[in-house]
Write an enzyme that holds these catalytic residues in place. Sequence first.
Site, short mmCIF file in Angstrom:
data_model
loop_
_atom_site.label_atom_id
_atom_site.label_comp_id
_atom_site.label_asym_id
_atom_site.label_seq_id
_atom_site.Cartn_x
_atom_site.Cartn_y
_atom_site.Cartn_z
CE LYS A 13 -2.41 -0.88 3.76
NZ LYS A 13 -1.79 -2.17 4.15
NE ARG A 88 -4.23 -1.06 9.82
CZ ARG A 88 -3.12 -0.44 9.48
NH1 ARG A 88 -3.16 0.62 8.72
NH2 ARG A 88 -1.96 -0.88 9.89
NE ARG A 127 7.30 -3.31 5.64
CZ ARG A 127 6.02 -2.94 5.71
NH1 ARG A 127 5.36 -2.61 4.61
NH2 ARG A 127 5.41 -2.91 6.86
NE ARG A 155 6.51 -0.59 10.10
CZ ARG A 155 5.34 -0.47 9.46
NH1 ARG A 155 5.31 0.08 8.25
NH2 ARG A 155 4.21 -0.90 9.99
NE ARG A 166 1.97 -4.69 11.14
CZ ARG A 166 2.89 -4.50 10.19
NH1 ARG A 166 4.05 -5.12 10.26
NH2 ARG A 166 2.64 -3.71 9.19
P1 AMP Z 1 1.01 0.74 9.04
O1 AMP Z 1 2.23 1.53 8.78
O2 AMP Z 1 -0.17 1.19 8.21
O3 AMP Z 1 1.23 -0.74 8.94
O4 AMP Z 1 0.57 1.03 10.56
C1 AMP Z 1 1.44 0.71 11.62
C2 AMP Z 1 0.64 0.67 12.92
O5 AMP Z 1 0.04 1.95 13.18
C3 AMP Z 1 -0.53 -0.30 12.93
O6 AMP Z 1 -0.14 -1.64 13.22
C4 AMP Z 1 -1.38 0.30 14.05
O7 AMP Z 1 -0.84 0.03 15.32
C5 AMP Z 1 -1.22 1.79 13.79
N1 AMP Z 1 -2.28 2.27 12.84
C6 AMP Z 1 -2.08 2.71 11.57
N2 AMP Z 1 -3.25 3.05 11.00
C7 AMP Z 1 -4.21 2.83 11.94
C8 AMP Z 1 -5.62 2.99 11.97
N3 AMP Z 1 -6.30 3.43 10.89
N4 AMP Z 1 -6.28 2.67 13.10
C9 AMP Z 1 -5.62 2.23 14.19
N5 AMP Z 1 -4.29 2.03 14.23
C10 AMP Z 1 -3.58 2.33 13.11
#
Ligand code: AMP
Length: 211
Positions: A13, A88, A127, A155, A166
Amino acid sequence: MRLLLVGPPGAGKGTQAQFLAAHYSIPHISTGDIFRANLKAGTDLGNQAKAFMDRGELVPDSVTNEMIKDRLTHSDAASGFLLDGYPRNVVQAEVLRTFLAERDTPLHAALELLISPDEIIKRLSSRRTCRACGASAAADATGCTSCSESDLYQREDDKEEVIARRLEVYLEQTAPIIAFYRGEGLLITIPAVGSVAEITELAISALGRLS
Ligand code: AMP
């Protein structure tokens, strides 16, 4: 163009969002990036999000929804935006729908990136992420292809134990938004396999068919 990307962690994404945002000249708004930037800067928001992020859980809706509503009122989002990582869950999707309806700026599409669970685990566990710009890189990369920095790291939430959580969270809480957007008539699905450029091209041609 008002667009969002849906798909499991590792579907690409963030990478696709960068190219699509540049193509449509709209801001790429990633909730994950915003949380990580706040963590790095040590803000209250970052401190609130940290424990959830470390465990691979969702940050509470109250925090996330307010953050995104605030971001969407910035002037650069007036002519469109690309959301990456939001919504989400179905509650967030409903909050977004109401917020956009009140402003008379409904979404044009929800673009789903389809990928198999095996491929997700393979991609995420290898990654690396650029500390300077947040772009993803391969495990054996020596530098970032987006900004040329050489400080790549894994990360915390790309480590194996957290990846599994996740994915569970995705299946339980996020996957239902696919049916939500199908019901809204907004869902466009493309396979997220092939080169980055091939997937971008597929996305642009699918979005080009929007009436
Ligand atoms: P990402 O970089 O999109 O994988 O997001 C990393 C982390 O940020 C996720 O595992 C959540 O802990 C938090 N996060 C990101 N977007 C959201 C969202 N829309 N709602 C809740 N937590 C989020």
